[in-house]
Design a protein around this motif. Structure first.
Motif, PDB file in Angstrom:
ATOM      1  N   PHE A   4      29.673  13.663  -9.284  1.00 44.05           N
ATOM      2  CA  PHE A   4      28.501  14.475  -8.967  1.00 44.05           C
ATOM      3  C   PHE A   4      27.978  15.100 -10.251  1.00 44.05           C
ATOM      4  O   PHE A   4      28.763  15.632 -11.043  1.00 44.05           O
ATOM      5  CB  PHE A   4      28.863  15.580  -7.967  1.00 44.05           C
ATOM      6  CG  PHE A   4      29.361  15.042  -6.664  1.00 44.05           C
ATOM      7  CD1 PHE A   4      28.486  14.807  -5.616  1.00 44.05           C
ATOM      8  CD2 PHE A   4      30.699  14.731  -6.492  1.00 44.05           C
ATOM      9  CE1 PHE A   4      28.940  14.285  -4.425  1.00 44.05           C
ATOM     10  CE2 PHE A   4      31.170  14.205  -5.303  1.00 44.05           C
ATOM     11  CZ  PHE A   4      30.280  13.978  -4.259  1.00 44.05           C
ATOM     12  N   ALA A   5      26.670  15.025 -10.449  1.00 39.01           N
ATOM     13  CA  ALA A   5      26.044  15.685 -11.590  1.00 39.01           C
ATOM     14  C   ALA A   5      25.695  17.106 -11.179  1.00 39.01           C
ATOM     15  O   ALA A   5      25.149  17.330 -10.098  1.00 39.01           O
ATOM     16  CB  ALA A   5      24.782  14.938 -12.007  1.00 39.01           C
ATOM     17  N   ILE A   6      26.028  18.049 -12.025  1.00 41.46           N
ATOM     18  CA  ILE A   6      25.679  19.447 -11.821  1.00 41.46           C
ATOM     19  C   ILE A   6      24.635  19.773 -12.881  1.00 41.46           C
ATOM     20  O   ILE A   6      24.939  19.798 -14.079  1.00 41.46           O
ATOM     21  CB  ILE A   6      26.896  20.378 -11.986  1.00 41.46           C
ATOM     22  CG1 ILE A   6      28.114  19.879 -11.215  1.00 41.46           C
ATOM     23  CG2 ILE A   6      26.510  21.811 -11.637  1.00 41.46           C
ATOM     24  CD1 ILE A   6      27.942  19.760  -9.734  1.00 41.46           C
ATOM     25  N   LEU A   7      23.396  19.987 -12.446  1.00 49.66           N
ATOM     26  CA  LEU A   7      22.316  20.326 -13.361  1.00 49.66           C
ATOM     27  C   LEU A   7      22.198  21.842 -13.403  1.00 49.66           C
ATOM     28  O   LEU A   7      22.052  22.482 -12.364  1.00 49.66           O
ATOM     29  CB  LEU A   7      20.999  19.705 -12.885  1.00 49.66           C
ATOM     30  CG  LEU A   7      21.051  18.202 -12.614  1.00 49.66           C
ATOM     31  CD1 LEU A   7      19.745  17.724 -12.009  1.00 49.66           C
ATOM     32  CD2 LEU A   7      21.365  17.454 -13.879  1.00 49.66           C
ATOM     33  N   ILE A   8      22.257  22.408 -14.588  1.00 50.45           N
ATOM     34  CA  ILE A   8      22.236  23.859 -14.757  1.00 50.45           C
ATOM     35  C   ILE A   8      20.812  24.284 -15.096  1.00 50.45           C
ATOM     36  O   ILE A   8      20.251  23.853 -16.104  1.00 50.45           O
ATOM     37  CB  ILE A   8      23.194  24.296 -15.879  1.00 50.45           C
ATOM     38  CG1 ILE A   8      24.603  23.771 -15.601  1.00 50.45           C
ATOM     39  CG2 ILE A   8      23.170  25.810 -16.048  1.00 50.45           C
ATOM     40  CD1 ILE A   8      25.514  23.812 -16.795  1.00 50.45           C
ATOM     41  N   VAL A  77      29.258  16.412 -15.339  1.00 47.91           N
ATOM     42  CA  VAL A  77      29.625  15.503 -14.260  1.00 47.91           C
ATOM     43  C   VAL A  77      31.046  15.835 -13.848  1.00 47.91           C
ATOM     44  O   VAL A  77      31.931  15.969 -14.700  1.00 47.91           O
ATOM     45  CB  VAL A  77      29.514  14.024 -14.697  1.00 47.91           C
ATOM     46  CG1 VAL A  77      30.009  13.093 -13.597  1.00 47.91           C
ATOM     47  CG2 VAL A  77      28.066  13.698 -15.076  1.00 47.91           C
ATOM     48  N   ILE A  78      31.223  15.999 -12.544  1.00 48.77           N
ATOM     49  CA  ILE A  78      32.550  16.299 -12.016  1.00 48.77           C
ATOM     50  C   ILE A  78      32.976  15.194 -11.059  1.00 48.77           C
ATOM     51  O   ILE A  78      32.137  14.432 -10.561  1.00 48.77           O
ATOM     52  CB  ILE A  78      32.592  17.657 -11.277  1.00 48.77           C
ATOM     53  CG1 ILE A  78      31.633  17.653 -10.073  1.00 48.77           C
ATOM     54  CG2 ILE A  78      32.294  18.798 -12.231  1.00 48.77           C
ATOM     55  CD1 ILE A  78      31.810  18.850  -9.143  1.00 48.77           C
ATOM     56  N   GLU A  79      34.248  15.141 -10.808  1.00 54.07           N
ATOM     57  CA  GLU A  79      34.793  14.267  -9.778  1.00 54.07           C
ATOM     58  C   GLU A  79      35.267  15.154  -8.640  1.00 54.07           C
ATOM     59  O   GLU A  79      35.953  16.156  -8.873  1.00 54.07           O
ATOM     60  CB  GLU A  79      35.927  13.429 -10.337  1.00 54.07           C
ATOM     61  CG  GLU A  79      35.444  12.461 -11.395  1.00 54.07           C
ATOM     62  CD  GLU A  79      36.528  11.562 -11.942  1.00 54.07           C
ATOM     63  OE1 GLU A  79      37.728  11.872 -11.767  1.00 54.07           O
ATOM     64  OE2 GLU A  79      36.173  10.556 -12.565  1.00 54.07           O
ATOM     65  N   ALA A  80      34.847  14.820  -7.436  1.00 49.01           N
ATOM     66  CA  ALA A  80      35.222  15.593  -6.252  1.00 49.01           C
ATOM     67  C   ALA A  80      35.302  14.634  -5.068  1.00 49.01           C
ATOM     68  O   ALA A  80      34.633  13.600  -5.056  1.00 49.01           O
ATOM     69  CB  ALA A  80      34.192  16.690  -5.980  1.00 49.01           C
TER      70      ALA A  80
END
Length: 117
Positions: A4-8, A77-80
């Motif tokens: 998942f991309a986390i856009l700040i 980018v995280i893995e979940a």
């Protein structure tokens, strides 16, 4: 595991050339926590909007592509296991606690790091 991309989103990037360590401390601690947990796949802070170059079919101009109060100041980018877990992780981002900032979570469809050979 899904990524998942986390856009700040923020008023401006905190990662200006002259940013003080104290200004970066909370964000750096958050990144270190995600990295230590094995959740973070990659992260990039973007330079301030004044450094952007926008390209359209008939022009190139200095500045961000879209004029807005908040802009994408960085992303990681995280893995979940699923979207709910990714949202729970993203909710810990310091930008969420600011008056005008926040984050956007988007499932990654495809891609990855490529190497030139």
């Amino acid at each position: 595991m899904p990524q998942f991309a986390i856009l700040i989103y923020a008023d401006e990037s905190l990662h200006a050339v002259d940013a003080a360590e104290a200004e970066l401390e909370e964000n750096d601690r958050h990144a270190e926590d995600l990295s230590a947990s094995g959740t973070m796949a990659l992260a990039y802070a973007l330079t301030p909007r004044a450094d952007a170059v926008s390209i359209r079919r008939d022009s190139t101009s200095g500045g961000p592509f879209v004029e807005a109060e908040q802009l994408v100041a960085g992303f990681y980018v995280i893995e979940a296991p699923d979207l709910d877990a990714a949202v729970a992780i993203a909710r810990l981002n310091p930008a969420v606690r600011t008056a005008t900032g926040g984050v956007e979570v988007r499932p990654v469809h495809s891609g990855g790091i490529t190497a030139n050979s």
